[in-house]
Design an enzyme around this catalytic site. Structure first.
Site, PDB file in Angstrom:
ATOM      1  N   LYS A  36     -10.208  -1.069  10.995  1.00  0.00           N
ATOM      2  CA  LYS A  36     -10.502  -2.248   9.500  1.00  0.00           C
ATOM      3  C   LYS A  36     -10.672  -3.154  10.555  1.00  0.00           C
ATOM      4  O   LYS A  36     -10.658  -4.186   9.826  1.00  0.00           O
ATOM      5  CB  LYS A  36      -9.223  -2.549   8.827  1.00  0.00           C
ATOM      6  CG  LYS A  36      -8.419  -1.251   8.169  1.00  0.00           C
ATOM      7  CD  LYS A  36      -7.520  -1.571   6.858  1.00  0.00           C
ATOM      8  CE  LYS A  36      -6.798  -0.776   6.234  1.00  0.00           C
ATOM      9  NZ  LYS A  36      -8.454  -0.352   5.229  1.00  0.00           N
TER      10      LYS A  36
ATOM     11  N   GLN B 213      -4.242  -5.205   6.957  1.00  0.00           N
ATOM     12  CA  GLN B 213      -5.595  -6.173   6.500  1.00  0.00           C
ATOM     13  C   GLN B 213      -4.978  -7.766   6.734  1.00  0.00           C
ATOM     14  O   GLN B 213      -5.662  -8.705   6.665  1.00  0.00           O
ATOM     15  CB  GLN B 213      -4.743  -6.435   4.738  1.00  0.00           C
ATOM     16  CG  GLN B 213      -5.190  -5.125   4.099  1.00  0.00           C
ATOM     17  CD  GLN B 213      -6.910  -4.908   3.860  1.00  0.00           C
ATOM     18  OE1 GLN B 213      -7.863  -5.727   4.644  1.00  0.00           O
ATOM     19  NE2 GLN B 213      -6.502  -3.851   3.382  1.00  0.00           N
TER      20      GLN B 213
ATOM     21  N   HIS C  42       0.864  -1.357  -0.087  1.00  0.00           N
ATOM     22  CA  HIS C  42       0.339   0.014  -0.032  1.00  0.00           C
ATOM     23  C   HIS C  42       0.930   1.160   0.221  1.00  0.00           C
ATOM     24  O   HIS C  42       2.220   0.770   0.337  1.00  0.00           O
ATOM     25  CB  HIS C  42      -0.797   0.281   1.246  1.00  0.00           C
ATOM     26  CG  HIS C  42      -1.814   1.408   1.432  1.00  0.00           C
ATOM     27  ND1 HIS C  42      -1.341   2.126   1.709  1.00  0.00           N
ATOM     28  CD2 HIS C  42      -3.314   0.604   1.429  1.00  0.00           C
ATOM     29  CE1 HIS C  42      -3.233   3.198   1.894  1.00  0.00           C
ATOM     30  NE2 HIS C  42      -3.748   1.549   1.299  1.00  0.00           N
TER      31      HIS C  42
ATOM     32  N   ASP D  39       3.627  -4.070   7.991  1.00  0.00           N
ATOM     33  CA  ASP D  39       1.978  -3.890   8.093  1.00  0.00           C
ATOM     34  C   ASP D  39       1.453  -5.248   8.018  1.00  0.00           C
ATOM     35  O   ASP D  39       0.896  -5.552   6.933  1.00  0.00           O
ATOM     36  CB  ASP D  39       2.330  -2.857   7.000  1.00  0.00           C
ATOM     37  CG  ASP D  39       0.441  -2.606   6.454  1.00  0.00           C
ATOM     38  OD1 ASP D  39      -0.445  -2.975   6.998  1.00  0.00           O
ATOM     39  OD2 ASP D  39       0.170  -2.077   5.484  1.00  0.00           O
TER      40      ASP D  39
ATOM     41  N   CYS E 140      -4.191   2.482  -3.478  1.00  0.00           N
ATOM     42  CA  CYS E 140      -3.636   3.062  -3.040  1.00  0.00           C
ATOM     43  C   CYS E 140      -2.218   1.732  -3.420  1.00  0.00           C
ATOM     44  O   CYS E 140      -1.276   1.961  -2.324  1.00  0.00           O
ATOM     45  CB  CYS E 140      -4.093   2.751  -1.678  1.00  0.00           C
ATOM     46  SG  CYS E 140      -4.642   4.537  -0.902  1.00  0.00           S
TER      47      CYS E 140
HETATM   48  N1  PMP Z   1      -1.343  -1.117   4.558  1.00  0.00           N
HETATM   49  C1  PMP Z   1      -2.789  -1.882   4.290  1.00  0.00           C
HETATM   50  C2  PMP Z   1      -2.140  -2.832   3.691  1.00  0.00           C
HETATM   51  C3  PMP Z   1      -3.640  -1.358   3.789  1.00  0.00           C
HETATM   52  O1  PMP Z   1      -5.002  -2.009   3.195  1.00  0.00           O
HETATM   53  C4  PMP Z   1      -4.324  -0.217   4.295  1.00  0.00           C
HETATM   54  C5  PMP Z   1      -5.697   0.565   4.018  1.00  0.00           C
HETATM   55  N2  PMP Z   1      -5.829   0.053   2.649  1.00  0.00           N
HETATM   56  C6  PMP Z   1      -3.430   0.956   5.407  1.00  0.00           C
HETATM   57  C7  PMP Z   1      -1.691   0.255   4.649  1.00  0.00           C
HETATM   58  C8  PMP Z   1      -3.371   2.269   5.047  1.00  0.00           C
HETATM   59  O2  PMP Z   1      -4.652   2.526   6.029  1.00  0.00           O
HETATM   60  P1  PMP Z   1      -4.397   4.270   6.601  1.00  0.00           P
HETATM   61  O3  PMP Z   1      -6.039   4.361   5.585  1.00  0.00           O
HETATM   62  O4  PMP Z   1      -6.009   3.725   7.785  1.00  0.00           O
HETATM   63  O5  PMP Z   1      -3.618   4.448   7.755  1.00  0.00           O
END
Ligand code: PMP
Length: 409
Positions: A223, A200, A120, A197, A364
């Protein structure tokens, strides 16, 4: 398929365009159970004050609520000590904290940071920024056709020059569960720190930071059933203690003089300003909910849904699925696909007309889109409150897409 958990989620009874809501965008954010909504409401009704500052009873209650949430979060991820849990706004802020504090203080010209191509943007851009400043280099682990990190790449790209390896536990586009144990071990074998990270991952799979021996872990409350605006950075105490603060100001200091300041011990050194106590209380209630139903139940439901959705999607002739197309055990319920010849935004709009919420775009993850050679995809993503009936309605609606746009089938 009756799902007993749906009654806990008030929003799942909503209608959109006169149709019952079918929420298939759980990778973007999960819905919130009544127990979380109630915990946040109760906090504001009964215990709200600025924590730490006041010597009066209400402030002590707010402090207790915040620190109990930290303790529960630490237990949830099996951290050795609650002060290894830093509350942030979200995963993005946790990774920025890490890049700007840890990255900036250890990286030197020529050092390497290893990421996967499926990251991401929040696990790419903070590292890019720091790498530019320090003259460090970003290297990427590439993926096989079924979305897995290529083993030889792992062996080749993580070397003595690697200082940081930062990888998503689960891809937010392909649903691949990356082999984080192996990646952490490989990072440690060359003396690099390992960052995971799990934005997910942790909504669906238990995480034990001590068993993994991971150095840093980042995730977002929203999430995993909690409100937006609360996230976590876990770090090993020794590493966090050696790091400079990221944001500065109130709450994170010990003594301030005209020209200098000393900083508070962990975890406060990294929590400048008034914290999101209501969010932390919501996160604690979310953890309690997950603990109550158990990860095993969550996984059983989601595996069945993912298996069924892949099976039904594979029956449709004009659909391209990205990543693993069949094996629901090696991936989670995040499925990216396109209807051939149709822009994903059109697909998502047609599905929305039937009350079905899916995501369309680059998610993203533009470097991954480029690697897959697609501008964008549609994405469905499940949580344990979804049902096979919802998948059936989604498939029915999907079957209309090409016809509505003038194709014969
Ligand atoms: N890492 C991953 C794998 C994600 O899926 C996301 C959110 N889509 C993020 C980071 C960023 O999360 P946040 O927008 O809550 O900071």
């Amino acid at each position: 398929m009756y799902n007993q958990f749906r009654q806990d989620f008030p929003v799942l009874n909503s209608n959109f365009h006169d149709k019952q809501l079918i929420y298939l965008d759980n990778a973007a954010t999960s819905q919130k159970p009544s127990s979380v909504l109630q915990a946040v409401k109760e906090y504001y009704q009964k215990h709200n004050a600025n924590p730490y500052r006041g010597l009066y009873g209400l402030s002590v209650k707010a402090t207790d609520a915040y620190e109990s949430a930290r303790k529960l979060t630490a237990e949830f991820i099996h951290a050795d000590n609650p002060s290894e849990v830093i509350f942030t706004r979200n995963t993005t802020e946790a990774l920025n904290l890490l890049a700007y504090s840890y990255g900036r203080s250890v990286l030197k010209s020529g050092d390497e940071i290893v990421l996967s191509i499926s990251e991401h943007h929040s696990n790419i851009i903070p590292w890019q920024q720091v790498a530019k400043e320090k003259g460090a280099v970003l290297k990427y682990l590439y993926l096989s056709d079924d979305g897995r990190i290529i083993e030889e790449d792992l062996e080749k790209k993580i070397t003595e020059r690697t200082k940081i390896v930062s990888i998503a536990h689960v891809s937010n586009v392909l649903g691949t569960i990356h082999p984080i144990e192996k990646i952490i071990q490989k990072a440690h074998s060359v003396g690099a720190v390992a960052v995971v990270d799990t934005a997910q991952g942790i909504p669906h799979y238990p995480v034990d930071v001590q068993k993994l021996d991971v150095d840093f872990l980042a995730f977002s409350g929203h999430k995993m059933l909690a409100p937006m605006g609360i996230g976590v950075l876990y770090g090993k105490e020794k590493l966090l203690n050696a790091m400079p603060p990221f944001l500065t100001g109130g709450e994170m200091i010990e003594i301030v003089s005209e020209q200098d300041a000393t900083f508070a011990p962990l975890p406060h050194k990294f929590e400048a300003g008034t914290p999101n106590v209501g969010g932390a209380v919501g996160l604690a209630a979310a953890i309690e909910y997950i603990n109550h139903i158990g990860y095993e139940t969550i996984q059983n439901i989601e595996e069945e849904l993912t298996d069924y959705a892949l099976q039904e999607l594979n029956k449709l002739p004009e659909i391209t699925i990205y990543g693993d197309k069949v094996n629901c055990r090696k991936r989670c319920g995040v499925i990216s696909f396109n209807v051939n010849g149709v822009h994903p935004h059109d697909t998502a709009s047609i599905l929305d007309g039937d009350g079905i919420a899916v995501r369309a775009g680059h998610h993203c993850a533009q470097p991954l889109m480029k690697y897959l050679n697609v501008p964008a995809t549609c994405r469905i993503s499940f949580y344990f409150y979804n049902t096979k009936e919802e998948i059936n309605l989604f498939i029915q609606s999907l079957k209309k897409v090409r016809r509505l746009l003038g194709y014969g089938n």
